[in-house]
Design a protein around this motif. Structure first.
Motif, mmCIF file in Angstrom:
data_model
loop_
_atom_site.group_PDB
_atom_site.id
_atom_site.type_symbol
_atom_site.label_atom_id
_atom_site.label_comp_id
_atom_site.label_asym_id
_atom_site.label_seq_id
_atom_site.Cartn_x
_atom_site.Cartn_y
_atom_site.Cartn_z
ATOM 1 N N GLY A 110 -14.301 4.726 -28.858
ATOM 2 C CA GLY A 110 -13.417 5.157 -27.790
ATOM 3 C C GLY A 110 -12.524 4.101 -27.181
ATOM 4 N N ILE A 111 -12.544 2.884 -27.677
ATOM 5 C CA ILE A 111 -11.686 1.819 -27.154
ATOM 6 C C ILE A 111 -11.064 1.108 -28.341
ATOM 7 C CG2 ILE A 111 -11.559 -0.278 -25.755
ATOM 8 C CD1 ILE A 111 -14.216 0.670 -24.519
ATOM 9 N N GLU A 112 -9.739 1.107 -28.396
ATOM 10 C CA GLU A 112 -9.070 0.564 -29.568
ATOM 11 C C GLU A 112 -8.687 -0.902 -29.427
ATOM 12 O OE1 GLU A 112 -8.752 4.920 -29.376
ATOM 13 O OE2 GLU A 112 -8.288 3.318 -27.951
ATOM 14 N N CYS A 126 -10.442 -4.977 -22.353
ATOM 15 C CA CYS A 126 -10.601 -3.698 -23.049
ATOM 16 C C CYS A 126 -9.563 -2.695 -22.541
ATOM 17 C CB CYS A 126 -12.005 -3.140 -22.815
ATOM 18 S SG CYS A 126 -13.335 -4.315 -23.193
ATOM 19 N N ARG A 141 -7.880 1.231 -23.483
ATOM 20 C CA ARG A 141 -7.855 2.446 -24.296
ATOM 21 C C ARG A 141 -6.405 2.752 -24.702
ATOM 22 N NH1 ARG A 141 -12.678 5.271 -24.017
ATOM 23 N NH2 ARG A 141 -14.097 4.568 -22.386
ATOM 24 N N SER A 142 -6.253 3.266 -25.912
ATOM 25 C CA SER A 142 -4.900 3.487 -26.444
ATOM 26 C C SER A 142 -4.110 4.495 -25.625
ATOM 27 C CB SER A 142 -4.986 3.946 -27.898
ATOM 28 O OG SER A 142 -5.699 5.163 -27.999
ATOM 29 N N GLU A 143 -4.799 5.490 -25.052
ATOM 30 C CA GLU A 143 -4.064 6.511 -24.291
ATOM 31 C C GLU A 143 -3.565 5.987 -22.953
ATOM 32 O OE1 GLU A 143 -8.529 7.598 -23.764
ATOM 33 O OE2 GLU A 143 -7.240 6.728 -25.299
ATOM 34 N N ASP A 144 -4.012 4.785 -22.558
ATOM 35 C CA ASP A 144 -3.556 4.195 -21.304
ATOM 36 C C ASP A 144 -2.336 3.286 -21.490
ATOM 37 O OD1 ASP A 144 -5.517 5.413 -19.757
ATOM 38 O OD2 ASP A 144 -6.969 3.820 -20.119
ATOM 39 N N SER A 171 -6.200 0.192 -15.708
ATOM 40 C CA SER A 171 -6.547 0.545 -17.086
ATOM 41 C C SER A 171 -6.925 -0.669 -17.922
ATOM 42 C CB SER A 171 -5.374 1.269 -17.755
ATOM 43 O OG SER A 171 -5.107 2.492 -17.097
#
Length: 364
Positions: free
Chosen positions: A240-242, A281, A283-286, A355
């Motif tokens: 869940g974390i890219e 860290c 996330r890609s959606e952020d 984020s």
């Protein structure tokens, strides 16, 4: 010289996918393996199989030169003969025993004098002085955790197994005890296997991580490598974390922290103390991509970079940007087409301070 732990097993349950686990990794005195994945993925079954509390139908389990299970040869070593320390998720303390009584429970093979000496050593090591006569109900969650750990460690096991060791604690206590547990494991110089579904615990505690989903081991490697370079989409969905990169805190003011990653500055919201060295860290959606000059927005971070790759995944696309470090963004397919996102195209990545998650990497 590093030895090896090898787990190769098949365990079936009615109405559920079979657990098929194959994990082998070099182990030194303080190596921590993380079994990471969602609830119901098979993590605890693997842990209990190593402990001898579950019996796989097929496979083998070896620790250094010891074979604890080999179904082909009929080898099935009993739990008490594996010399393992095991801490259950709910701690399983004996409610009528005192702290000292719980710690000393597995020490009946010692003389009374040696047993008392060992209990005293554990009380000192786990900061339980003054609580020796207390019952579990009189202890805080953090104190109960330390008692359970002390009981597991007191017999001087060859291997320590911890099932979600922090999950029973409230959030502030969990954050505080995360680094404390890492320091204790290093101090004990005792190889450990830890089950968790929490990515911050995986990064903080682990030297090696096995990603598990639906009974299958998907990837094994160093936690930062697994998080930042998942082998496939299934692993990426589980972790869940890219974007996970190493950074250093270089300043703070007005509730914000400045972090340097390979010379690129990021601003994050100041939280629990993490020390200077951190994992950054994101996330890609952020991550929001912009073309041309950075637009006015609430994002504190506007990072100039160039596109490395853009992979279309149906209606969405995963875009990797070089902005001094590799940053992954998840955008719509129409954004890729509108911005003409392809290798070498300049972009600006906007990321809100909230984020950017910082995780301590002290004790590396």
């Amino acid at each position: 010289m590093a030895a090896e732990i090898s787990i190769d097993l098949v365990k079936t349950f009615p109405g559920r996918p079979p657990i098929r686990a194959r994990i082998a990794y070099p182990v030194e005195a303080s190596t921590v393996l993380i079994l990471f994945g969602p609830s119901g993925s098979g993590k605890t079954t693997i842990l209990r199989s190593v402990a001898g509390l579950e019996w796989p139908e097929q496979g083998s389990i070896q620790f250094v030169s010891r074979t604890w299970l080999d179904t082909a040869s009929g080898v099935r070593v009993a739990p008490q003969d594996r010399h393992i320390g095991y801490m259950a998720q709910d701690y399983a303390l004996f409610p009528t025993y005192t702290v000292a009584g719980n710690i000393g429970y597995g020490l009946h093979h010692l003389s009374a004098l040696d047993r008392n000496k060992r209990v005293d050593e554990m009380v000192e090591l786990f900061q339980l002085r003054g609580l020796e006569t207390a019952k579990p109900r009189e202890l805080s969650g953090g104190q109960q955790q330390r008692v359970a750990l002390a009981r597991a460690v007191a017999p001087r096991p060859l291997l320590l197994l911890l099932d979600e060791p922090l999950s029973a604690l409230d959030a502030p206590t969990r954050v505080r005890l995360r680094d404390e547990l890492r320091s204790l494991l290093k101090q004990l110089a005792l190889p450990s296997i830890i089950v968790t579904h929490d990515w911050t615990e995986a990064l903080t505690l682990g030297d090696v991580m096995a990603v598990i989903n639906a009974g299958n081991v998907l990837q094994v490697g160093a936690p930062i490598e697994v998080f930042s370079r998942p082998h496939n989409a299934d692993v990426a969905r589980v972790v869940g974390i890219e974007t996970v990169v190493k950074g250093r805190v270089v300043g703070s003011s007005d509730g914000m922290v400045q972090v340097s990653v390979n010379g690129t500055r990021l601003t994050a919201v100041e939280g629990e103390s993490t020390g200077r060295d951190v994992f950054v860290c994101i996330r890609s959606e952020d991550v929001v991509l912009e073309r041309g000059q950075a637009t006015a927005s609430s994002a504190r971070n506007h990072l100039a970079g160039t596109v490395v790759s853009a992979t279309v995944l149906g209606a969405l696309a995963q875009v990797t940007i070089d902005c001094g470090f590799p940053l992954v963004a998840m955008v719509t397919r129409s954004t890729v087409e509108e911005f003409g996102l392809s290798s070498g195209v300049p972009v600006v990545a906007a990321i809100k301070a909230g984020s950017v998650h910082l995780v301590s990497r002290q004790g590396e």
